[in-house]
Design an enzyme around this catalytic site. Structure first.
Site, PDB file in Angstrom:
ATOM      1  N   LYS A 101      49.109  56.792 -27.073  1.00 19.24           N
ATOM      2  CA  LYS A 101      48.849  57.334 -28.411  1.00 19.24           C
ATOM      3  C   LYS A 101      48.131  58.669 -28.259  1.00 19.24           C
ATOM      4  CE  LYS A 101      46.539  56.356 -32.824  1.00 19.24           C
ATOM      5  NZ  LYS A 101      45.513  57.411 -32.846  1.00 19.24           N
ATOM      6  N   ASP A 159      42.266  63.514 -14.801  1.00 19.71           N
ATOM      7  CA  ASP A 159      42.590  64.938 -14.641  1.00 19.71           C
ATOM      8  C   ASP A 159      41.516  65.692 -13.865  1.00 19.71           C
ATOM      9  OD1 ASP A 159      44.902  64.564 -16.013  1.00 19.71           O
ATOM     10  OD2 ASP A 159      44.372  65.769 -17.763  1.00 19.71           O
ATOM     11  N   SER A 214      44.467  55.692 -27.490  1.00 17.11           N
ATOM     12  CA  SER A 214      43.733  56.737 -28.204  1.00 17.11           C
ATOM     13  C   SER A 214      42.498  57.212 -27.429  1.00 17.11           C
ATOM     14  CB  SER A 214      43.368  56.221 -29.600  1.00 17.11           C
ATOM     15  OG  SER A 214      42.921  57.244 -30.429  1.00 17.11           O
TER      16      SER A 214
END
Length: 545
Positions: free
Chosen positions: A314, A300, A289
Protein backbone atom coordinates in the site's frame (compact mmCIF):
# COMPACT_ATOMS: atom_id res chain seq x y z
CA UNK A 1 15.18 49.79 -21.78
CA UNK A 2 16.22 46.12 -21.54
CA UNK A 3 14.61 45.75 -18.10
CA UNK A 4 11.42 47.46 -19.35
CA UNK A 5 11.31 45.03 -22.30
CA UNK A 6 11.71 42.05 -19.93
CA UNK A 7 8.87 43.34 -17.75
CA UNK A 8 6.64 43.74 -20.81
CA UNK A 9 7.25 40.07 -21.67
CA UNK A 10 6.95 38.72 -18.11
CA UNK A 11 3.67 40.49 -17.32
CA UNK A 12 1.75 39.02 -20.32
CA UNK A 13 3.19 35.56 -19.56
CA UNK A 14 2.03 35.77 -15.93
CA UNK A 15 -1.32 37.10 -17.06
CA UNK A 16 -1.73 34.22 -19.54
CA UNK A 17 -0.74 31.69 -16.87
CA UNK A 18 -3.22 33.19 -14.42
CA UNK A 19 -5.91 33.24 -17.12
CA UNK A 20 -5.44 29.57 -17.99
CA UNK A 21 -5.27 28.53 -14.31
CA UNK A 22 -8.40 30.55 -13.49
CA UNK A 23 -10.18 29.27 -16.59
CA UNK A 24 -9.31 25.66 -15.72
CA UNK A 25 -10.58 26.19 -12.17
CA UNK A 26 -13.80 27.78 -13.47
CA UNK A 27 -14.34 24.90 -15.92
CA UNK A 28 -13.83 22.34 -13.13
CA UNK A 29 -16.11 24.29 -10.81
CA UNK A 30 -18.80 24.58 -13.48
CA UNK A 31 -18.62 20.84 -14.22
CA UNK A 32 -18.89 19.97 -10.50
CA UNK A 33 -21.82 22.36 -10.04
CA UNK A 34 -23.53 20.96 -13.15
CA UNK A 35 -23.23 17.36 -11.99
CA UNK A 36 -24.42 18.24 -8.48
CA UNK A 37 -27.49 19.95 -9.92
CA UNK A 38 -28.27 16.91 -12.10
CA UNK A 39 -27.89 14.57 -9.14
CA UNK A 40 -29.98 16.76 -6.80
CA UNK A 41 -32.89 16.93 -9.24
CA UNK A 42 -32.66 13.20 -9.97
CA UNK A 43 -32.58 12.34 -6.26
CA UNK A 44 -35.62 14.54 -5.55
CA UNK A 45 -37.66 13.17 -8.45
CA UNK A 46 -36.77 9.58 -7.56
CA UNK A 47 -37.84 9.89 -3.92
CA UNK A 48 -41.02 11.80 -4.77
CA UNK A 49 -42.25 9.65 -7.64
CA UNK A 50 -40.95 6.07 -7.24
CA UNK A 51 -43.75 3.46 -7.12
CA UNK A 52 -42.78 2.20 -3.63
CA UNK A 53 -41.61 3.98 -0.50
CA UNK A 54 -37.91 4.82 -0.59
CA UNK A 55 -35.38 5.46 2.17
CA UNK A 56 -33.42 8.58 1.17
CA UNK A 57 -30.65 7.84 3.69
CA UNK A 58 -30.08 4.31 2.39
CA UNK A 59 -30.18 5.45 -1.24
CA UNK A 60 -27.64 8.19 -0.57
CA UNK A 61 -25.40 5.79 1.36
CA UNK A 62 -25.40 3.40 -1.61
CA UNK A 63 -24.76 6.25 -4.06
CA UNK A 64 -21.79 7.59 -2.09
CA UNK A 65 -20.20 4.18 -1.45
CA UNK A 66 -20.66 3.09 -5.08
CA UNK A 67 -19.02 6.28 -6.31
CA UNK A 68 -16.04 5.94 -3.98
CA UNK A 69 -15.67 2.21 -4.74
CA UNK A 70 -14.80 3.14 -8.33
CA UNK A 71 -11.66 4.94 -7.06
CA UNK A 72 -9.75 2.86 -4.48
CA UNK A 73 -10.66 0.99 -1.27
CA UNK A 74 -9.03 3.63 0.95
CA UNK A 75 -11.12 6.60 -0.17
CA UNK A 76 -14.06 6.15 2.19
CA UNK A 77 -17.10 7.98 3.51
CA UNK A 78 -17.19 7.86 7.31
CA UNK A 79 -20.42 8.24 9.24
CA UNK A 80 -20.38 9.35 12.88
CA UNK A 81 -19.61 5.82 14.15
CA UNK A 82 -16.77 5.46 11.65
CA UNK A 83 -15.34 8.83 12.72
CA UNK A 84 -15.37 7.73 16.36
CA UNK A 85 -13.74 4.40 15.45
CA UNK A 86 -11.00 6.28 13.56
CA UNK A 87 -10.45 8.55 16.58
CA UNK A 88 -10.05 5.53 18.87
CA UNK A 89 -7.69 3.88 16.37
CA UNK A 90 -5.50 6.99 16.21
CA UNK A 91 -5.47 7.87 19.91
CA UNK A 92 -5.71 4.38 21.39
CA UNK A 93 -8.08 5.55 24.15
CA UNK A 94 -11.79 5.04 24.77
CA UNK A 95 -14.19 4.14 27.57
CA UNK A 96 -15.84 0.74 27.41
CA UNK A 97 -15.59 -2.89 28.48
CA UNK A 98 -12.07 -3.57 27.12
CA UNK A 99 -12.62 -6.19 24.45
CA UNK A 100 -12.43 -6.52 20.69
CA UNK A 101 -15.99 -7.07 19.47
CA UNK A 102 -17.40 -8.23 16.14
CA UNK A 103 -20.90 -6.96 15.31
CA UNK A 104 -23.57 -9.12 13.70
CA UNK A 105 -27.27 -8.39 13.11
CA UNK A 106 -28.41 -10.44 16.10
CA UNK A 107 -25.38 -10.54 18.40
CA UNK A 108 -22.06 -9.09 19.44
CA UNK A 109 -19.25 -11.65 19.49
CA UNK A 110 -16.29 -11.22 21.84
CA UNK A 111 -13.26 -11.75 19.62
CA UNK A 112 -10.63 -10.93 22.22
CA UNK A 113 -11.00 -9.74 25.84
CA UNK A 114 -8.06 -7.54 26.86
CA UNK A 115 -6.21 -8.89 29.88
CA UNK A 116 -7.20 -7.28 33.21
CA UNK A 117 -9.78 -4.97 31.62
CA UNK A 118 -13.49 -4.96 32.64
CA UNK A 119 -14.74 -7.69 30.26
CA UNK A 120 -11.92 -9.99 31.36
CA UNK A 121 -12.53 -9.26 35.06
CA UNK A 122 -16.24 -9.99 34.55
CA UNK A 123 -15.36 -13.41 33.13
CA UNK A 124 -16.11 -12.88 29.43
CA UNK A 125 -14.16 -15.09 27.03
CA UNK A 126 -13.42 -15.11 23.31
CA UNK A 127 -16.38 -16.62 21.47
CA UNK A 128 -19.05 -15.38 23.90
CA UNK A 129 -22.10 -14.17 21.96
CA UNK A 130 -23.71 -11.11 23.59
CA UNK A 131 -27.42 -11.13 22.73
CA UNK A 132 -28.64 -8.47 25.14
CA UNK A 133 -27.15 -5.29 26.66
CA UNK A 134 -29.18 -4.03 29.60
CA UNK A 135 -32.76 -4.37 28.44
CA UNK A 136 -31.91 -4.00 24.76
CA UNK A 137 -32.01 -7.06 22.48
CA UNK A 138 -29.28 -6.86 19.84
CA UNK A 139 -31.46 -8.43 17.13
CA UNK A 140 -34.09 -5.65 17.45
CA UNK A 141 -31.65 -2.74 17.89
CA UNK A 142 -31.63 -0.54 14.80
CA UNK A 143 -28.46 1.51 15.37
CA UNK A 144 -24.86 0.38 15.78
CA UNK A 145 -25.06 -2.15 18.63
CA UNK A 146 -21.39 -1.85 19.59
CA UNK A 147 -22.11 1.60 21.05
CA UNK A 148 -24.28 -0.02 23.73
CA UNK A 149 -21.13 -1.25 25.48
CA UNK A 150 -19.61 2.23 25.72
CA UNK A 151 -20.37 4.67 28.52
CA UNK A 152 -18.95 6.79 31.33
CA UNK A 153 -16.07 5.39 33.42
CA UNK A 154 -17.28 3.30 36.41
CA UNK A 155 -20.81 3.02 35.00
CA UNK A 156 -22.18 -0.52 34.98
CA UNK A 157 -23.76 -2.48 32.17
CA UNK A 158 -25.35 -5.91 32.34
CA UNK A 159 -24.86 -8.22 29.37
CA UNK A 160 -26.62 -11.48 28.52
CA UNK A 161 -24.54 -13.85 26.45
CA UNK A 162 -24.44 -17.37 25.07
CA UNK A 163 -21.43 -19.57 25.73
CA UNK A 164 -21.27 -23.09 24.31
CA UNK A 165 -25.07 -23.28 24.16
CA UNK A 166 -25.71 -21.90 27.68
CA UNK A 167 -27.11 -18.43 28.43
CA UNK A 168 -25.35 -16.42 31.14
CA UNK A 169 -25.28 -12.86 32.46
CA UNK A 170 -22.49 -10.62 33.70
CA UNK A 171 -22.31 -7.12 35.13
CA UNK A 172 -19.39 -5.12 33.75
CA UNK A 173 -18.05 -1.88 35.18
CA UNK A 174 -16.82 0.25 32.29
CA UNK A 175 -13.38 1.82 32.42
CA UNK A 176 -10.95 3.85 30.36
CA UNK A 177 -9.30 1.50 27.88
CA UNK A 178 -5.82 2.08 26.47
CA UNK A 179 -5.02 0.26 23.24
CA UNK A 180 -1.25 0.06 23.14
CA UNK A 181 0.74 0.54 19.98
CA UNK A 182 3.44 -1.64 21.54
CA UNK A 183 1.50 -4.41 23.28
CA UNK A 184 4.63 -6.41 24.13
CA UNK A 185 8.39 -6.16 24.46
CA UNK A 186 10.93 -8.35 26.23
CA UNK A 187 14.35 -9.96 25.98
CA UNK A 188 14.58 -13.08 23.81
CA UNK A 189 18.00 -13.98 25.16
CA UNK A 190 20.71 -12.21 27.14
CA UNK A 191 21.60 -9.86 24.27
CA UNK A 192 18.54 -9.69 21.98
CA UNK A 193 15.50 -7.49 22.59
CA UNK A 194 12.12 -8.02 20.93
CA UNK A 195 9.56 -5.24 20.27
CA UNK A 196 6.07 -5.79 18.85
CA UNK A 197 4.64 -2.68 17.16
CA UNK A 198 1.01 -3.46 16.28
CA UNK A 199 -0.26 -0.08 15.03
CA UNK A 200 0.84 3.46 14.24
CA UNK A 201 -1.41 5.53 16.51
CA UNK A 202 -0.37 8.69 18.37
CA UNK A 203 1.49 6.62 20.97
CA UNK A 204 3.53 4.51 18.53
CA UNK A 205 6.79 6.49 18.72
CA UNK A 206 6.55 7.15 22.45
CA UNK A 207 5.95 3.48 23.29
CA UNK A 208 8.59 2.18 20.85
CA UNK A 209 11.08 4.70 22.23
CA UNK A 210 10.36 3.52 25.78
CA UNK A 211 10.62 -0.16 24.83
CA UNK A 212 13.94 0.37 23.04
CA UNK A 213 15.47 2.28 25.96
CA UNK A 214 14.18 -0.26 28.47
CA UNK A 215 15.58 -3.22 26.52
CA UNK A 216 18.96 -1.51 26.13
CA UNK A 217 18.99 -0.95 29.89
CA UNK A 218 18.35 -4.69 30.31
CA UNK A 219 21.42 -5.43 28.21
CA UNK A 220 20.04 -5.66 24.69
CA UNK A 221 22.77 -5.31 22.07
CA UNK A 222 20.52 -6.37 19.16
CA UNK A 223 16.86 -5.62 18.38
CA UNK A 224 14.03 -7.40 16.55
CA UNK A 225 11.19 -5.05 15.56
CA UNK A 226 8.04 -7.01 14.72
CA UNK A 227 5.68 -5.26 12.25
CA UNK A 228 3.77 -8.37 11.19
CA UNK A 229 0.05 -7.79 10.93
CA UNK A 230 0.50 -4.04 11.48
CA UNK A 231 -1.95 -2.30 9.09
CA UNK A 232 -0.32 1.12 9.40
CA UNK A 233 -1.66 4.43 10.65
CA UNK A 234 -0.09 7.86 11.15
CA UNK A 235 2.70 8.85 8.76
CA UNK A 236 4.49 11.14 11.24
CA UNK A 237 4.74 8.31 13.77
CA UNK A 238 6.41 6.11 11.16
CA UNK A 239 9.01 8.79 10.45
CA UNK A 240 9.75 9.25 14.16
CA UNK A 241 10.20 5.49 14.62
CA UNK A 242 12.71 5.35 11.75
CA UNK A 243 14.42 8.28 13.50
CA UNK A 244 15.12 6.06 16.53
CA UNK A 245 17.67 4.19 14.42
CA UNK A 246 18.97 6.75 11.87
CA UNK A 247 20.59 10.19 12.23
CA UNK A 248 18.79 13.53 12.27
CA UNK A 249 18.26 15.05 8.81
CA UNK A 250 17.81 11.76 6.95
CA UNK A 251 15.21 11.57 4.17
CA UNK A 252 12.59 8.94 5.10
CA UNK A 253 9.70 9.38 2.69
CA UNK A 254 8.45 11.63 -0.12
CA UNK A 255 4.81 12.16 -1.07
CA UNK A 256 3.69 13.17 -4.57
CA UNK A 257 0.24 14.39 -5.60
CA UNK A 258 -1.57 16.40 -8.27
CA UNK A 259 -2.20 18.98 -5.50
CA UNK A 260 1.08 20.81 -4.95
CA UNK A 261 0.55 21.38 -1.22
CA UNK A 262 0.59 17.61 -0.69
CA UNK A 263 4.00 17.21 -2.35
CA UNK A 264 6.30 16.90 0.65
CA UNK A 265 9.61 15.44 1.74
CA UNK A 266 9.90 14.12 5.27
CA UNK A 267 13.22 14.07 7.12
CA UNK A 268 14.13 12.85 10.59
CA UNK A 269 13.90 15.72 13.07
CA UNK A 270 15.53 14.45 16.27
CA UNK A 271 18.69 12.86 17.57
CA UNK A 272 18.44 9.04 17.33
CA UNK A 273 18.60 6.53 20.18
CA UNK A 274 21.08 4.18 18.49
CA UNK A 275 22.39 4.25 14.92
CA UNK A 276 24.64 1.21 15.34
CA UNK A 277 22.64 -1.47 17.15
CA UNK A 278 22.01 -4.44 14.80
CA UNK A 279 18.36 -4.47 13.78
CA UNK A 280 16.02 -6.99 12.14
CA UNK A 281 12.51 -5.97 11.03
CA UNK A 282 9.84 -8.65 10.64
CA UNK A 283 7.07 -8.18 8.03
CA UNK A 284 4.36 -10.26 6.37
CA UNK A 285 1.48 -9.86 3.92
CA UNK A 286 -0.55 -7.91 6.48
CA UNK A 287 2.18 -5.34 7.12
CA UNK A 288 0.90 -2.27 5.28
CA UNK A 289 1.21 1.48 4.79
CA UNK A 290 3.21 3.00 7.68
CA UNK A 291 4.70 -0.46 8.36
CA UNK A 292 6.01 -0.42 4.80
CA UNK A 293 7.39 3.09 5.22
CA UNK A 294 9.39 1.96 8.27
CA UNK A 295 10.58 -1.36 6.82
CA UNK A 296 11.16 0.12 3.34
CA UNK A 297 13.12 3.12 4.65
CA UNK A 298 15.29 1.03 6.99
CA UNK A 299 15.94 -1.36 4.09
CA UNK A 300 16.79 1.45 1.66
CA UNK A 301 19.16 2.99 4.19
CA UNK A 302 20.77 -0.41 4.84
CA UNK A 303 19.96 0.10 8.51
CA UNK A 304 18.11 -3.20 9.07
CA UNK A 305 17.77 -6.68 7.66
CA UNK A 306 14.13 -7.29 6.69
CA UNK A 307 12.89 -10.84 7.38
CA UNK A 308 9.58 -12.57 6.63
CA UNK A 309 7.39 -12.44 3.55
CA UNK A 310 6.43 -9.73 1.07
CA UNK A 311 4.42 -6.91 2.64
CA UNK A 312 0.92 -5.86 1.57
CA UNK A 313 1.87 -3.19 -0.97
CA UNK A 314 0.00 0.00 0.00
CA UNK A 315 1.85 3.03 -1.32
CA UNK A 316 -1.01 5.52 -0.94
CA UNK A 317 -1.58 8.28 1.61
CA UNK A 318 -5.03 9.31 2.90
CA UNK A 319 -6.26 12.44 4.62
CA UNK A 320 -9.66 12.92 6.34
CA UNK A 321 -11.79 15.91 5.27
CA UNK A 322 -14.60 17.18 7.48
CA UNK A 323 -18.14 17.08 6.11
CA UNK A 324 -21.47 18.11 7.64
CA UNK A 325 -23.37 16.40 10.49
CA UNK A 326 -20.24 14.94 12.07
CA UNK A 327 -19.26 12.89 9.01
CA UNK A 328 -15.98 12.79 7.12
CA UNK A 329 -14.51 11.55 3.88
CA UNK A 330 -11.07 9.97 3.88
CA UNK A 331 -9.43 10.76 0.54
CA UNK A 332 -6.35 9.28 -1.09
CA UNK A 333 -4.31 12.43 -1.70
CA UNK A 334 -0.88 11.17 -2.75
CA UNK A 335 1.53 8.31 -3.29
CA UNK A 336 4.55 7.88 -1.06
CA UNK A 337 8.10 6.97 -2.04
CA UNK A 338 10.85 5.45 0.09
CA UNK A 339 14.36 7.01 0.25
CA UNK A 340 15.54 5.07 -2.83
CA UNK A 341 12.60 6.50 -4.81
CA UNK A 342 10.36 3.44 -5.02
CA UNK A 343 6.59 3.34 -4.59
CA UNK A 344 5.57 -0.10 -3.34
CA UNK A 345 1.89 0.12 -4.39
CA UNK A 346 0.91 -3.39 -5.53
CA UNK A 347 -2.58 -2.87 -7.01
CA UNK A 348 -3.44 -0.52 -9.86
CA UNK A 349 -6.93 0.86 -9.14
CA UNK A 350 -6.83 3.26 -12.10
CA UNK A 351 -6.37 0.71 -14.92
CA UNK A 352 -8.82 -2.06 -14.06
CA UNK A 353 -9.48 -5.29 -15.94
CA UNK A 354 -12.65 -6.15 -17.90
CA UNK A 355 -14.36 -7.18 -14.65
CA UNK A 356 -13.65 -3.78 -13.10
CA UNK A 357 -11.15 -5.24 -10.63
CA UNK A 358 -7.82 -3.65 -9.72
CA UNK A 359 -4.86 -5.17 -11.55
CA UNK A 360 -1.83 -6.38 -9.58
CA UNK A 361 1.43 -4.91 -10.86
CA UNK A 362 3.27 -7.73 -12.61
CA UNK A 363 6.80 -8.62 -11.58
CA UNK A 364 8.16 -7.83 -15.04
CA UNK A 365 6.80 -4.30 -14.58
CA UNK A 366 8.79 -3.69 -11.37
CA UNK A 367 11.48 -1.02 -11.52
CA UNK A 368 14.88 -1.50 -9.88
CA UNK A 369 16.30 0.97 -7.34
CA UNK A 370 19.46 1.06 -5.25
CA UNK A 371 19.84 1.13 -1.48
CA UNK A 372 22.43 3.33 0.22
CA UNK A 373 25.03 0.56 -0.13
CA UNK A 374 24.02 -0.20 -3.73
CA UNK A 375 21.84 -3.24 -3.11
CA UNK A 376 19.05 -3.72 -5.64
CA UNK A 377 15.45 -3.30 -4.46
CA UNK A 378 12.20 -3.09 -6.42
CA UNK A 379 8.94 -1.13 -6.42
CA UNK A 380 5.44 -2.26 -7.34
CA UNK A 381 4.77 -5.19 -5.06
CA UNK A 382 5.26 -4.27 -1.44
CA UNK A 383 8.53 -4.51 0.47
CA UNK A 384 10.33 -7.72 -0.41
CA UNK A 385 12.33 -9.09 2.54
CA UNK A 386 16.08 -9.53 2.47
CA UNK A 387 15.48 -12.99 3.96
CA UNK A 388 12.34 -14.81 2.86
CA UNK A 389 10.82 -17.00 5.58
CA UNK A 390 7.34 -18.51 5.32
CA UNK A 391 6.65 -18.33 1.62
CA UNK A 392 4.99 -15.63 -0.45
CA UNK A 393 1.64 -15.30 1.36
CA UNK A 394 0.04 -17.34 -1.42
CA UNK A 395 -3.10 -18.19 0.47
CA UNK A 396 -5.71 -19.69 -1.80
CA UNK A 397 -9.21 -18.16 -2.00
CA UNK A 398 -10.44 -21.29 -0.20
CA UNK A 399 -8.11 -20.69 2.78
CA UNK A 400 -9.07 -17.01 2.84
CA UNK A 401 -12.76 -17.97 2.89
CA UNK A 402 -12.13 -20.27 5.87
CA UNK A 403 -10.63 -17.35 7.79
CA UNK A 404 -13.29 -14.83 6.72
CA UNK A 405 -16.09 -17.18 7.78
CA UNK A 406 -14.65 -17.28 11.33
CA UNK A 407 -14.14 -21.04 11.10
CA UNK A 408 -10.62 -20.89 12.54
CA UNK A 409 -11.78 -18.64 15.39
CA UNK A 410 -14.80 -20.84 16.13
CA UNK A 411 -12.73 -24.04 16.05
CA UNK A 412 -10.20 -22.46 18.44
CA UNK A 413 -13.05 -21.52 20.80
CA UNK A 414 -14.39 -25.08 20.80
CA UNK A 415 -10.86 -26.41 21.28
CA UNK A 416 -10.42 -24.23 24.38
CA UNK A 417 -13.53 -25.66 26.03
CA UNK A 418 -12.68 -29.27 25.18
CA UNK A 419 -8.94 -29.45 25.93
CA UNK A 420 -7.01 -28.84 29.15
CA UNK A 421 -3.49 -27.51 28.59
CA UNK A 422 -1.15 -27.19 31.57
CA UNK A 423 1.71 -25.40 29.81
CA UNK A 424 0.72 -23.43 26.71
CA UNK A 425 4.38 -22.86 25.77
CA UNK A 426 4.73 -26.58 24.98
CA UNK A 427 1.53 -26.66 22.92
CA UNK A 428 1.68 -27.94 19.36
CA UNK A 429 -1.09 -29.06 17.00
CA UNK A 430 -0.78 -32.53 15.48
CA UNK A 431 -1.80 -34.07 12.15
CA UNK A 432 -4.72 -35.62 14.02
CA UNK A 433 -5.85 -32.13 15.00
CA UNK A 434 -5.70 -31.01 11.37
CA UNK A 435 -7.82 -33.99 10.32
CA UNK A 436 -10.27 -33.05 13.07
CA UNK A 437 -10.35 -29.47 11.75
CA UNK A 438 -11.22 -30.72 8.25
CA UNK A 439 -14.07 -32.75 9.73
CA UNK A 440 -15.19 -29.60 11.54
CA UNK A 441 -15.34 -27.76 8.21
CA UNK A 442 -17.61 -30.45 6.77
CA UNK A 443 -19.80 -30.57 9.90
CA UNK A 444 -20.27 -26.81 9.70
CA UNK A 445 -21.17 -26.97 6.01
CA UNK A 446 -18.23 -24.90 4.85
CA UNK A 447 -18.89 -24.08 1.24
CA UNK A 448 -16.93 -21.82 -1.06
CA UNK A 449 -17.97 -21.46 -4.67
CA UNK A 450 -14.92 -20.89 -6.83
CA UNK A 451 -14.96 -18.75 -9.96
CA UNK A 452 -14.51 -21.97 -11.97
CA UNK A 453 -17.64 -23.48 -10.40
CA UNK A 454 -19.61 -20.29 -11.04
CA UNK A 455 -18.56 -20.27 -14.70
CA UNK A 456 -19.40 -23.97 -15.20
CA UNK A 457 -22.72 -23.60 -13.41
CA UNK A 458 -23.62 -20.59 -15.57
CA UNK A 459 -22.63 -22.45 -18.75
CA UNK A 460 -24.72 -25.49 -17.78
CA UNK A 461 -27.68 -23.25 -16.92
CA UNK A 462 -27.42 -21.63 -20.36
CA UNK A 463 -27.22 -25.07 -22.01
CA UNK A 464 -30.32 -26.17 -20.08
CA UNK A 465 -32.25 -23.08 -21.20
CA UNK A 466 -31.24 -23.84 -24.77
CA UNK A 467 -32.19 -27.54 -24.30
CA UNK A 468 -28.64 -28.63 -25.05
CA UNK A 469 -27.92 -30.26 -21.70
CA UNK A 470 -28.87 -33.89 -22.43
CA UNK A 471 -25.47 -34.98 -23.69
CA UNK A 472 -23.32 -32.92 -21.29
CA UNK A 473 -25.03 -33.41 -17.92
CA UNK A 474 -22.93 -36.44 -17.01
CA UNK A 475 -19.69 -34.65 -17.91
CA UNK A 476 -20.84 -31.57 -15.99
CA UNK A 477 -21.52 -33.61 -12.83
CA UNK A 478 -18.12 -35.30 -13.17
CA UNK A 479 -16.40 -31.92 -13.52
CA UNK A 480 -18.19 -30.53 -10.47
CA UNK A 481 -17.29 -33.61 -8.42
CA UNK A 482 -13.63 -33.27 -9.47
CA UNK A 483 -13.67 -29.59 -8.51
CA UNK A 484 -15.04 -30.49 -5.08
CA UNK A 485 -12.12 -32.88 -4.61
CA UNK A 486 -9.70 -30.21 -5.84
CA UNK A 487 -11.00 -27.83 -3.16
CA UNK A 488 -10.36 -30.48 -0.55
CA UNK A 489 -6.82 -30.88 -1.92
CA UNK A 490 -6.29 -27.12 -1.71
CA UNK A 491 -7.06 -27.24 2.02
CA UNK A 492 -4.26 -29.81 2.40
CA UNK A 493 -1.95 -27.61 0.31
CA UNK A 494 -2.65 -24.71 2.70
CA UNK A 495 -2.03 -26.86 5.77
CA UNK A 496 0.96 -24.82 7.02
CA UNK A 497 -0.98 -21.54 6.88
CA UNK A 498 -4.12 -23.02 8.45
CA UNK A 499 -2.19 -24.79 11.23
CA UNK A 500 -0.30 -21.60 12.05
CA UNK A 501 -3.55 -19.58 12.15
CA UNK A 502 -5.24 -22.20 14.33
CA UNK A 503 -2.28 -22.27 16.72
CA UNK A 504 -2.32 -18.49 17.13
CA UNK A 505 -6.04 -18.35 17.90
CA UNK A 506 -5.85 -21.29 20.31
CA UNK A 507 -2.88 -19.86 22.22
CA UNK A 508 -4.69 -16.51 22.58
CA UNK A 509 -7.71 -18.33 24.01
CA UNK A 510 -5.57 -19.76 26.80
CA UNK A 511 -3.01 -17.01 27.40
CA UNK A 512 -4.27 -13.72 25.90
CA UNK A 513 -2.29 -11.78 23.30
CA UNK A 514 0.64 -11.38 25.70
CA UNK A 515 0.88 -15.16 25.99
CA UNK A 516 0.92 -15.46 22.21
CA UNK A 517 4.00 -13.21 22.01
CA UNK A 518 5.68 -15.33 24.69
CA UNK A 519 4.82 -18.39 22.62
CA UNK A 520 6.29 -16.75 19.50
CA UNK A 521 9.66 -16.28 21.18
CA UNK A 522 10.29 -20.02 21.31
CA UNK A 523 8.20 -21.33 18.41
CA UNK A 524 8.07 -18.73 15.64
CA UNK A 525 10.25 -19.51 12.58
CA UNK A 526 10.77 -15.82 11.66
CA UNK A 527 11.93 -14.89 15.15
CA UNK A 528 14.26 -17.89 15.18
CA UNK A 529 15.73 -16.77 11.84
CA UNK A 530 16.08 -13.16 13.01
CA UNK A 531 17.86 -14.33 16.18
CA UNK A 532 20.17 -16.53 14.11
CA UNK A 533 21.11 -13.62 11.82
CA UNK A 534 21.73 -11.27 14.74
CA UNK A 535 23.89 -13.84 16.53
CA UNK A 536 26.28 -13.88 13.55
CA UNK A 537 27.73 -10.37 12.94
CA UNK A 538 29.42 -11.31 9.66
CA UNK A 539 26.20 -12.80 8.27
CA UNK A 540 24.25 -9.72 9.39
CA UNK A 541 26.74 -7.41 7.67
CA UNK A 542 26.72 -9.56 4.54
CA UNK A 543 22.99 -9.04 4.05
CA UNK A 544 23.49 -5.27 4.08
CA UNK A 545 26.33 -5.17 1.56
Amino acid sequence: MKQFFKKKIIIPVLACSLFFTTTAFKNDFFEIAKQLEIFTTLFKELNMNYVDETNPGDLMDIAIKSMLASLDPYTNFMNEQDVEAARINNTGDYTGIGARIKTFKDKLVVVEPYKDYPADKAGLKAGDEIIKVGNVLIETYKDYAGDLLKGAPNSEVEVTYNRQGKTQTATIKRAEVEIKAVPYFSMINEKTGYIVLSKFNKKAHKETNYALRDLKAQGAEKIILDLRGNPGGLLNEAIKIVNLFVPKGQLVVTTKSKVKQYNKTYYTQSEPIDTEIPLVVLINGRSASASEIVSGALQDLDRAVVVGSRSFGKGLVQRPKLLTYGTQVKITISRYYTPSGRCIQALDYWHRDEKGEAVRVKQEQYNAFKTKNGRQVFDGGGVYPDVLVGGQNKKSPVATAIVNNDLIFNYATNYYYSHKIDDINTFELSDTDFTDFKKYLKTNNFSFETETEKALSKAFETATNEELNDNIEKDYNTLMANLKQSKSDVIDENKAFLMESLTEDIVKQYAYREGLFDYYKTHDARIKKATEILSNPSKYSEYLK
